[in-house]
Write a protein that holds these residues in place. Structure first.
Motif, PDB file in Angstrom:
ATOM      1  N   MET A  61       0.848  -1.197   0.000  1.00  0.00           N
ATOM      2  CA  MET A  61       0.000   0.000   0.000  1.00  0.00           C
ATOM      3  C   MET A  61       0.878   1.240   0.000  1.00  0.00           C
ATOM      4  SD  MET A  61      -3.108  -0.828   2.569  1.00  0.00           S
ATOM      5  CE  MET A  61      -3.933  -2.423   2.509  1.00  0.00           C
ATOM      6  N   ARG A  62       0.419   2.252  -0.655  1.00  0.00           N
ATOM      7  CA  ARG A  62       1.168   3.502  -0.703  1.00  0.00           C
ATOM      8  C   ARG A  62       0.295   4.636  -0.172  1.00  0.00           C
ATOM      9  NH1 ARG A  62       1.967   2.565  -6.535  1.00  0.00           N
ATOM     10  NH2 ARG A  62       0.481   4.242  -6.494  1.00  0.00           N
ATOM     11  N   PRO A  63       0.934   5.670   0.369  1.00  0.00           N
ATOM     12  CA  PRO A  63       0.139   6.828   0.813  1.00  0.00           C
ATOM     13  C   PRO A  63      -0.546   7.481  -0.384  1.00  0.00           C
ATOM     14  CG  PRO A  63       2.413   6.969   1.594  1.00  0.00           C
ATOM     15  CD  PRO A  63       2.368   5.863   0.600  1.00  0.00           C
ATOM     16  N   PHE A  64      -1.758   7.906  -0.175  1.00  0.00           N
ATOM     17  CA  PHE A  64      -2.517   8.564  -1.236  1.00  0.00           C
ATOM     18  C   PHE A  64      -3.119   9.812  -0.599  1.00  0.00           C
ATOM     19  CE2 PHE A  64      -6.388   8.968  -3.924  1.00  0.00           C
ATOM     20  CZ  PHE A  64      -5.756   9.068  -5.154  1.00  0.00           C
ATOM     21  N   CYS A  65      -2.494  10.939  -0.875  1.00  0.00           N
ATOM     22  CA  CYS A  65      -2.830  12.148  -0.120  1.00  0.00           C
ATOM     23  C   CYS A  65      -3.892  12.983  -0.822  1.00  0.00           C
ATOM     24  CB  CYS A  65      -1.574  12.972   0.134  1.00  0.00           C
ATOM     25  SG  CYS A  65      -0.422  12.086   1.189  1.00  0.00           S
ATOM     26  N   THR A  66      -5.064  12.970  -0.253  1.00  0.00           N
ATOM     27  CA  THR A  66      -6.127  13.874  -0.681  1.00  0.00           C
ATOM     28  C   THR A  66      -6.731  14.445   0.597  1.00  0.00           C
ATOM     29  OG1 THR A  66      -7.966  12.331  -0.540  1.00  0.00           O
ATOM     30  CG2 THR A  66      -6.681  12.298  -2.579  1.00  0.00           C
ATOM     31  N   THR A  67      -7.692  15.289   0.469  1.00  0.00           N
ATOM     32  CA  THR A  67      -8.368  15.816   1.655  1.00  0.00           C
ATOM     33  C   THR A  67      -9.534  14.925   2.060  1.00  0.00           C
ATOM     34  OG1 THR A  67      -9.765  17.161   0.228  1.00  0.00           O
ATOM     35  CG2 THR A  67      -7.781  18.201   1.091  1.00  0.00           C
ATOM     36  N   HIS A  68      -9.664  13.744   1.451  1.00  0.00           N
ATOM     37  CA  HIS A  68     -10.873  12.940   1.649  1.00  0.00           C
ATOM     38  C   HIS A  68     -10.734  11.816   2.663  1.00  0.00           C
ATOM     39  CE1 HIS A  68     -12.765  15.061  -1.623  1.00  0.00           C
ATOM     40  NE2 HIS A  68     -11.662  14.911  -2.313  1.00  0.00           N
ATOM     41  N   GLY A  69      -9.532  11.639   3.216  1.00  0.00           N
ATOM     42  CA  GLY A  69      -9.376  10.679   4.299  1.00  0.00           C
ATOM     43  C   GLY A  69      -9.075   9.252   3.887  1.00  0.00           C
ATOM     44  N   LYS A  70      -9.284   8.910   2.608  1.00  0.00           N
ATOM     45  CA  LYS A  70      -8.938   7.554   2.151  1.00  0.00           C
ATOM     46  C   LYS A  70      -7.449   7.568   1.828  1.00  0.00           C
ATOM     47  CE  LYS A  70     -13.196   5.626   1.589  1.00  0.00           C
ATOM     48  NZ  LYS A  70     -13.597   4.297   2.084  1.00  0.00           N
ATOM     49  N   LYS A  71      -6.639   7.293   2.849  1.00  0.00           N
ATOM     50  CA  LYS A  71      -5.232   7.673   2.776  1.00  0.00           C
ATOM     51  C   LYS A  71      -4.298   6.605   2.231  1.00  0.00           C
ATOM     52  CE  LYS A  71      -4.949   9.266   7.010  1.00  0.00           C
ATOM     53  NZ  LYS A  71      -4.588   9.979   8.243  1.00  0.00           N
ATOM     54  N   LEU A  72      -4.805   5.393   2.000  1.00  0.00           N
ATOM     55  CA  LEU A  72      -3.924   4.323   1.535  1.00  0.00           C
ATOM     56  C   LEU A  72      -4.463   3.732   0.241  1.00  0.00           C
ATOM     57  CD1 LEU A  72      -3.453   2.918   5.062  1.00  0.00           C
ATOM     58  CD2 LEU A  72      -1.545   3.576   3.600  1.00  0.00           C
ATOM     59  N   ILE A  73      -3.569   3.522  -0.715  1.00  0.00           N
ATOM     60  CA  ILE A  73      -3.974   3.028  -2.023  1.00  0.00           C
ATOM     61  C   ILE A  73      -3.333   1.668  -2.273  1.00  0.00           C
ATOM     62  CG2 ILE A  73      -2.112   4.293  -3.228  1.00  0.00           C
ATOM     63  CD1 ILE A  73      -4.134   4.704  -5.540  1.00  0.00           C
ATOM     64  N   LEU A  74      -4.125   0.747  -2.804  1.00  0.00           N
ATOM     65  CA  LEU A  74      -3.659  -0.606  -3.107  1.00  0.00           C
ATOM     66  C   LEU A  74      -3.959  -0.888  -4.569  1.00  0.00           C
ATOM     67  CD1 LEU A  74      -2.606  -3.383  -1.991  1.00  0.00           C
ATOM     68  CD2 LEU A  74      -4.988  -3.939  -1.498  1.00  0.00           C
ATOM     69  N   ALA A  75      -2.920  -1.218  -5.330  1.00  0.00           N
ATOM     70  CA  ALA A  75      -3.112  -1.545  -6.745  1.00  0.00           C
ATOM     71  C   ALA A  75      -3.808  -2.897  -6.870  1.00  0.00           C
ATOM     72  CB  ALA A  75      -1.770  -1.570  -7.452  1.00  0.00           C
ATOM     73  N   THR A  76      -4.567  -3.096  -7.907  1.00  0.00           N
ATOM     74  CA  THR A  76      -5.202  -4.377  -8.203  1.00  0.00           C
ATOM     75  C   THR A  76      -4.619  -4.895  -9.515  1.00  0.00           C
ATOM     76  OG1 THR A  76      -6.988  -3.595  -9.632  1.00  0.00           O
ATOM     77  CG2 THR A  76      -7.340  -3.410  -7.245  1.00  0.00           C
ATOM     78  N   PRO A  77      -4.886  -6.140  -9.862  1.00  0.00           N
ATOM     79  CA  PRO A  77      -4.383  -6.641 -11.155  1.00  0.00           C
ATOM     80  C   PRO A  77      -5.080  -5.992 -12.356  1.00  0.00           C
ATOM     81  CG  PRO A  77      -4.916  -8.436  -9.658  1.00  0.00           C
ATOM     82  CD  PRO A  77      -5.480  -7.189  -9.058  1.00  0.00           C
ATOM     83  N   VAL A  78      -6.152  -5.260 -12.112  1.00  0.00           N
ATOM     84  CA  VAL A  78      -6.861  -4.611 -13.214  1.00  0.00           C
ATOM     85  C   VAL A  78      -6.259  -3.226 -13.461  1.00  0.00           C
ATOM     86  CG1 VAL A  78      -9.110  -3.806 -14.044  1.00  0.00           C
ATOM     87  CG2 VAL A  78      -8.973  -5.803 -12.534  1.00  0.00           C
ATOM     88  N   PRO A  79      -5.806  -2.963 -14.681  1.00  0.00           N
ATOM     89  CA  PRO A  79      -5.228  -1.644 -14.963  1.00  0.00           C
ATOM     90  C   PRO A  79      -6.239  -0.531 -14.670  1.00  0.00           C
ATOM     91  CG  PRO A  79      -4.908  -3.134 -16.823  1.00  0.00           C
ATOM     92  CD  PRO A  79      -5.832  -3.826 -15.864  1.00  0.00           C
ATOM     93  N   ASN A  80      -5.770   0.551 -14.129  1.00  0.00           N
ATOM     94  CA  ASN A  80      -6.610   1.730 -13.860  1.00  0.00           C
ATOM     95  C   ASN A  80      -7.634   1.520 -12.753  1.00  0.00           C
ATOM     96  OD1 ASN A  80      -5.318   3.023 -16.065  1.00  0.00           O
ATOM     97  ND2 ASN A  80      -6.722   1.961 -17.428  1.00  0.00           N
ATOM     98  N   TYR A  81      -7.517   0.418 -11.996  1.00  0.00           N
ATOM     99  CA  TYR A  81      -8.462   0.180 -10.904  1.00  0.00           C
ATOM    100  C   TYR A  81      -7.683  -0.015  -9.613  1.00  0.00           C
ATOM    101  CZ  TYR A  81     -12.202  -1.971  -8.161  1.00  0.00           C
ATOM    102  OH  TYR A  81     -13.108  -2.260  -7.181  1.00  0.00           O
ATOM    103  N   PHE A  82      -7.979   0.808  -8.620  1.00  0.00           N
ATOM    104  CA  PHE A  82      -7.261   0.787  -7.347  1.00  0.00           C
ATOM    105  C   PHE A  82      -8.267   0.722  -6.199  1.00  0.00           C
ATOM    106  CE2 PHE A  82      -4.762   2.983 -10.470  1.00  0.00           C
ATOM    107  CZ  PHE A  82      -3.474   2.520 -10.286  1.00  0.00           C
TER     108      PHE A  82
END
Ligand SMILES: [Zn+2]
Length: 116
Positions: A61-82
């Motif tokens: 997981m990587r930090p994903f900084c927005t003002t919306h609170g969903k702070k962690l991003i996980l890549a999936t095997p589907v391109p363009n879908y996280f």
């Protein structure tokens, strides 16, 4: 993983559930289903330990900084879908996985003993 067959109540065993999802096993194909919010992860008994560790330790997981609170991003095997997680999301998912873990481990040992 192809998993299109129906899961009627008789062939699905629930190991853990809360208001956000559930963890259980399809008796037909012995696939572990981790349902969380609108995601469904289909895993084998051999994969669930690594998946639980991935979520609990936030591996990949990587930090994903927005003002919306969903702070962690996980890549999936589907391109363009996280997948995005807030701290609360992760706590709720970990709680399901932790509750199911001892039963899943017992199932895994049972499966190994059947094969031997
Ligand atoms: Zn199934």
């Amino acid at each position: 993983m192809n998993h299109n067959h129906h899961h009627d109540g008789g062939s699905f065993r629930t190991f853990a559930e809360n208001e956000f999802g559930y963890v259980g096993m399809c008796e037909g194909c012995r696939t572990i289903n981790v349902a969380f919010q609108n995601s469904l992860f289909c895993l084998t008994l051999d994969q669930i330990g690594a998946f639980t560790k991935l979520i609990a330790d936030r591996l990949t997981m990587r930090p994903f900084c927005t003002t919306h609170g969903k702070k962690l991003i996980l890549a999936t095997p589907v391109p363009n879908y996280f997948l995005l997680f807030s701290e609360a999301d992760l706590a709720n998912l970990c709680s399901l996985l932790t509750e199911a873990a001892p039963i899943l481990e017992a199932e895994r040992i049972l499966e190994l003993s059947r094969l031997n």
